[in-house]
Design a protein around this motif. Structure first.
Motif, PDB file in Angstrom:
ATOM      1  N   THR A  31       0.839  -1.205   0.000  1.00  0.00           N
ATOM      2  CA  THR A  31       0.000   0.000   0.000  1.00  0.00           C
ATOM      3  C   THR A  31       0.877   1.259   0.000  1.00  0.00           C
ATOM      4  O   THR A  31       0.549   2.254   0.638  1.00  0.00           O
ATOM      5  CB  THR A  31      -0.957   0.017   1.218  1.00  0.00           C
ATOM      6  OG1 THR A  31      -0.163  -0.146   2.419  1.00  0.00           O
ATOM      7  CG2 THR A  31      -1.977  -1.101   1.147  1.00  0.00           C
ATOM      8  N   ASN A  33       2.562   4.653  -0.471  1.00  0.00           N
ATOM      9  CA  ASN A  33       2.055   5.981  -0.793  1.00  0.00           C
ATOM     10  C   ASN A  33       3.243   6.869  -1.147  1.00  0.00           C
ATOM     11  O   ASN A  33       4.055   7.192  -0.285  1.00  0.00           O
ATOM     12  CB  ASN A  33       1.294   6.528   0.427  1.00  0.00           C
ATOM     13  CG  ASN A  33       0.558   7.805   0.113  1.00  0.00           C
ATOM     14  OD1 ASN A  33       0.826   8.463  -0.897  1.00  0.00           O
ATOM     15  ND2 ASN A  33      -0.367   8.165   0.979  1.00  0.00           N
ATOM     16  N   GLU A  42      -5.037   1.594  -1.415  1.00  0.00           N
ATOM     17  CA  GLU A  42      -5.334   0.811  -0.210  1.00  0.00           C
ATOM     18  C   GLU A  42      -6.470  -0.164  -0.426  1.00  0.00           C
ATOM     19  O   GLU A  42      -6.900  -0.845   0.507  1.00  0.00           O
ATOM     20  CB  GLU A  42      -5.702   1.758   0.944  1.00  0.00           C
ATOM     21  CG  GLU A  42      -4.603   2.711   1.380  1.00  0.00           C
ATOM     22  CD  GLU A  42      -4.581   4.011   0.569  1.00  0.00           C
ATOM     23  OE1 GLU A  42      -5.373   4.129  -0.391  1.00  0.00           O
ATOM     24  OE2 GLU A  42      -3.773   4.892   0.895  1.00  0.00           O
ATOM     25  N   ARG A  69      -8.327   4.518  -3.632  1.00  0.00           N
ATOM     26  CA  ARG A  69      -7.976   5.114  -2.334  1.00  0.00           C
ATOM     27  C   ARG A  69      -9.153   4.919  -1.373  1.00  0.00           C
ATOM     28  O   ARG A  69     -10.064   5.736  -1.309  1.00  0.00           O
ATOM     29  CB  ARG A  69      -7.634   6.598  -2.502  1.00  0.00           C
ATOM     30  CG  ARG A  69      -6.623   6.892  -3.617  1.00  0.00           C
ATOM     31  CD  ARG A  69      -5.328   6.072  -3.492  1.00  0.00           C
ATOM     32  NE  ARG A  69      -4.669   6.177  -2.222  1.00  0.00           N
ATOM     33  CZ  ARG A  69      -3.814   7.149  -1.913  1.00  0.00           C
ATOM     34  NH1 ARG A  69      -3.511   8.066  -2.788  1.00  0.00           N
ATOM     35  NH2 ARG A  69      -3.227   7.181  -0.728  1.00  0.00           N
ATOM     36  N   SER A  71     -10.949   3.972   2.352  1.00  0.00           N
ATOM     37  CA  SER A  71     -10.955   3.929   3.815  1.00  0.00           C
ATOM     38  C   SER A  71     -12.144   3.094   4.271  1.00  0.00           C
ATOM     39  O   SER A  71     -13.153   3.012   3.572  1.00  0.00           O
ATOM     40  CB  SER A  71     -11.082   5.342   4.403  1.00  0.00           C
ATOM     41  OG  SER A  71      -9.996   6.149   4.029  1.00  0.00           O
ATOM     42  N   HIS A  91      -3.966   3.895   9.937  1.00  0.00           N
ATOM     43  CA  HIS A  91      -3.946   4.082   8.481  1.00  0.00           C
ATOM     44  C   HIS A  91      -3.451   2.814   7.800  1.00  0.00           C
ATOM     45  O   HIS A  91      -2.688   2.033   8.378  1.00  0.00           O
ATOM     46  CB  HIS A  91      -3.129   5.314   8.075  1.00  0.00           C
ATOM     47  CG  HIS A  91      -1.690   5.326   8.505  1.00  0.00           C
ATOM     48  ND1 HIS A  91      -0.703   4.686   7.795  1.00  0.00           N
ATOM     49  CD2 HIS A  91      -1.060   5.920   9.555  1.00  0.00           C
ATOM     50  CE1 HIS A  91       0.469   4.897   8.382  1.00  0.00           C
ATOM     51  NE2 HIS A  91       0.281   5.631   9.464  1.00  0.00           N
ATOM     52  N   LEU A  92      -3.924   2.614   6.571  1.00  0.00           N
ATOM     53  CA  LEU A  92      -3.590   1.399   5.823  1.00  0.00           C
ATOM     54  C   LEU A  92      -2.421   1.610   4.867  1.00  0.00           C
ATOM     55  O   LEU A  92      -1.840   0.634   4.383  1.00  0.00           O
ATOM     56  CB  LEU A  92      -4.810   0.929   5.018  1.00  0.00           C
ATOM     57  CG  LEU A  92      -5.989   0.371   5.829  1.00  0.00           C
ATOM     58  CD1 LEU A  92      -7.186   0.130   4.911  1.00  0.00           C
ATOM     59  CD2 LEU A  92      -5.593  -0.932   6.532  1.00  0.00           C
ATOM     60  N   ASP A  93      -2.092   2.862   4.562  1.00  0.00           N
ATOM     61  CA  ASP A  93      -0.978   3.106   3.631  1.00  0.00           C
ATOM     62  C   ASP A  93       0.350   3.073   4.372  1.00  0.00           C
ATOM     63  O   ASP A  93       0.393   3.141   5.612  1.00  0.00           O
ATOM     64  CB  ASP A  93      -1.160   4.440   2.888  1.00  0.00           C
ATOM     65  CG  ASP A  93      -1.190   5.646   3.820  1.00  0.00           C
ATOM     66  OD1 ASP A  93      -1.669   5.498   4.968  1.00  0.00           O
ATOM     67  OD2 ASP A  93      -0.725   6.732   3.422  1.00  0.00           O
ATOM     68  N   LYS A 125       0.631  -0.996  10.511  1.00  0.00           N
ATOM     69  CA  LYS A 125      -0.205  -2.181  10.344  1.00  0.00           C
ATOM     70  C   LYS A 125      -0.216  -3.026  11.629  1.00  0.00           C
ATOM     71  O   LYS A 125      -1.097  -3.867  11.808  1.00  0.00           O
ATOM     72  CB  LYS A 125       0.247  -2.971   9.112  1.00  0.00           C
ATOM     73  CG  LYS A 125      -0.121  -2.204   7.826  1.00  0.00           C
ATOM     74  CD  LYS A 125       0.428  -2.767   6.550  1.00  0.00           C
ATOM     75  CE  LYS A 125      -0.197  -2.036   5.349  1.00  0.00           C
ATOM     76  NZ  LYS A 125       0.402  -2.412   4.062  1.00  0.00           N
ATOM     77  N   ALA A 155      -7.096   5.759   4.555  1.00  0.00           N
ATOM     78  CA  ALA A 155      -6.176   5.883   3.428  1.00  0.00           C
ATOM     79  C   ALA A 155      -5.323   7.147   3.577  1.00  0.00           C
ATOM     80  O   ALA A 155      -5.679   8.065   4.322  1.00  0.00           O
ATOM     81  CB  ALA A 155      -6.977   5.953   2.129  1.00  0.00           C
TER      82      ALA A 155
END
Ligand SMILES: [Zn+2]
Length: 443
Positions: A31, A33, A42, A69, A71, A91-93, A125, A155
């Motif tokens: 993911t 960025n 994401e 992108r 969320s 956050h996932l990125d 993560k 995201a």
């Protein structure tokens, strides 16, 4: 611990608990960025997280701000619905990783030496996984969190959250209705002060001002006498800001932190310089040193197009971080320092935050940590960087950095953020999940 083939990720997978399994799975979604809207996206990680939330009987909503992108937000009904809600977000990125610099594939989710390795293992993560596993423990036991939770997997945090937290706060503020507080990165991890483990709770964030400096001069042949050389003018301004020794500027948070550190060290806080105290906070000094004063770091330079041509302009980017509310004063001082020859353009700003190191949530966090690591003090600190809590603060939500991890003394945790060979101990992940489960079930 010795490394066996099973722990290297080659061949057999080692036995992992739920938190580590989810964190490993999330690391395997690249993911990255890159900023400026360039991102691997994401979407796949968001789908994975949404699936986990559905497995728990929840109804996650997915929000795509731009293609790919995504969320994810889910509301979890609390036992006492009259209490204000708590936002728990991650956050996932991730920031990009150059595999050439790593000793493992940064997106393979390798487990070795009792640790999970990979981009996002620390930022963040790990917390995403702890959020899912702790919530799972509560709901599968037939319990409920003590209050309503708004669980968010967002995201674009690594590019300021424009397509993640800021998008949601602007376009879907109803998601956060009734919530007054939030927990997320960057805090809750332990450090060592004088051989004694202590936990850092993030209760504030510095403000940021990104500026472009532009010097103008006379273009000409590289062999001529040119007094108004744009590169020289720019270089002087860059050197002044890069070398500037900003004075100590304490806030409520950093004052409280220094007081606590002095108490642990059994020294008189008025007799020891703040910088000296901070140097004794173990690995956490990597985060704390930058929180005591303004910083003005030049980060990019652009000028010229040929070796024998003097260009008429030269530009530099400078990353300024200052105390919440001090933005105007710092910009005025920057202007004073570099003089009128160089133009200043503000490219991007974001607010600073400071939340009190007191009140029911702080008490609940402190009490929970004490149940899981008795006697370890909890100290407040101001983050020199920024998080999605800045966006949530626009809705009046007080954000804290609390992603609990119990770490050993040798671990340089701050160096893991955006660093090479990012990794997190497996036992720290299970500790964090237990602490979070306890906090969410009781607060
Ligand atoms: Zn982060």
């Amino acid at each position: 611990m010795t490394t066996t083939p099973a722990q290297t990720g080659a061949g057999h997978e080692p036995e992992l608990d739920e938190t580590a399994t989810i964190a490993r799975d999330l690391i395997r979604f690249d993911t990255s960025n890159h900023g400026g809207g360039r991102s691997a996206g994401e979407a796949e990680a968001a789908e994975y997280v949404a699936g986990k939330l559905r497995d728990l009987g929840l109804a996650p909503q997915l929000f795509e701000s731009e293609p790919g992108r995504v969320s994810v937000v889910a509301r979890v009904e609390g036992a006492d619905r009259t209490k204000p809600g708590l936002v728990v977000h991650g956050h996932l990125d991730v920031v990009p990783a150059d595999p050439a610099n790593w000793s493992v594939d940064p997106f393979a989710g390798v487990v070795k030496d009792g640790m999970l390795w990979g981009r996002g293992a620390v930022d963040m993560k790990n917390m995403d996984a702890m959020m899912l596993s702790s919530l799972g423990e509560i709901l599968r036991a037939g319990e409920r969190p003590a209050r309503d939770l708004v669980v968010g997997f967002l995201a674009d945090e690594e590019a300021g959250g424009v397509l993640g937290s800021h998008f949601l706060v602007k376009e879907h503020p109803e998601l956060f209705e009734g919530a007054t507080e939030a927990i997320s990165e960057v805090g809750g991890y332990s450090t060592f002060i004088d051989g004694r483990r202590a936990y850092l709770l993030q209760t504030g964030e510095k403000a940021l001002i990104w500026i472009r400096l532009r010097a103008r001069g006379t273009a000409g042949h590289g062999s001529q006498m040119i007094e108004a050389n744009a590169v020289t003018r720019l270089a002087e301004a860059v050197a002044v800001l890069g070398r500037q020794q900003w004075p100590i500027a304490l806030t409520d948070t950093t004052t409280a932190l220094l007081g606590e550190v002095a108490r642990i060290l059994d020294v008189d806080v008025t007799q020891v310089a703040p910088d000296e105290l901070v140097l004794r906070t173990g690995s956490a000094k990597g985060f704390i040193r930058g929180s005591l004063r303004t910083t003005t770091n030049p980060t990019m330079l652009t000028a010229g197009y040929k070796h024998n041509v003097v260009p008429d302009t030269a530009e530099a980017l400078v990353d300024i971080r200052c105390m919440p509310g001090e933005e105007a004063a710092v910009l005025a001082e920057v202007r004073e320092l570099i003089g009128d020859d160089v133009e200043i353009e503000t490219v991007h700003t974001d607010i600073g935050l400071e939340t009190p190191f007191s009140g029911p949530l702080v008490e609940a966090i402190t009490a929970t940590l004490d149940r899981h690591d008795p006697g370890a003090p909890v100290l407040p600190y101001l983050l020199s960087g920024g998080t999605d809590n800045k966006a949530l603060s626009l809705l009046g939500i007080a954000g804290y950095g609390f992603a609990p991890l119990r770490l050993d003394e040798g671990m340089d945790f701050p160096a893991m953020f955006h660093g090479v060979d990012e990794r997190v101990p497996l036992d720290a992940l299970s500790f964090g999940s237990r602490v979070l489960r306890d906090l969410l079930a009781t607060y």
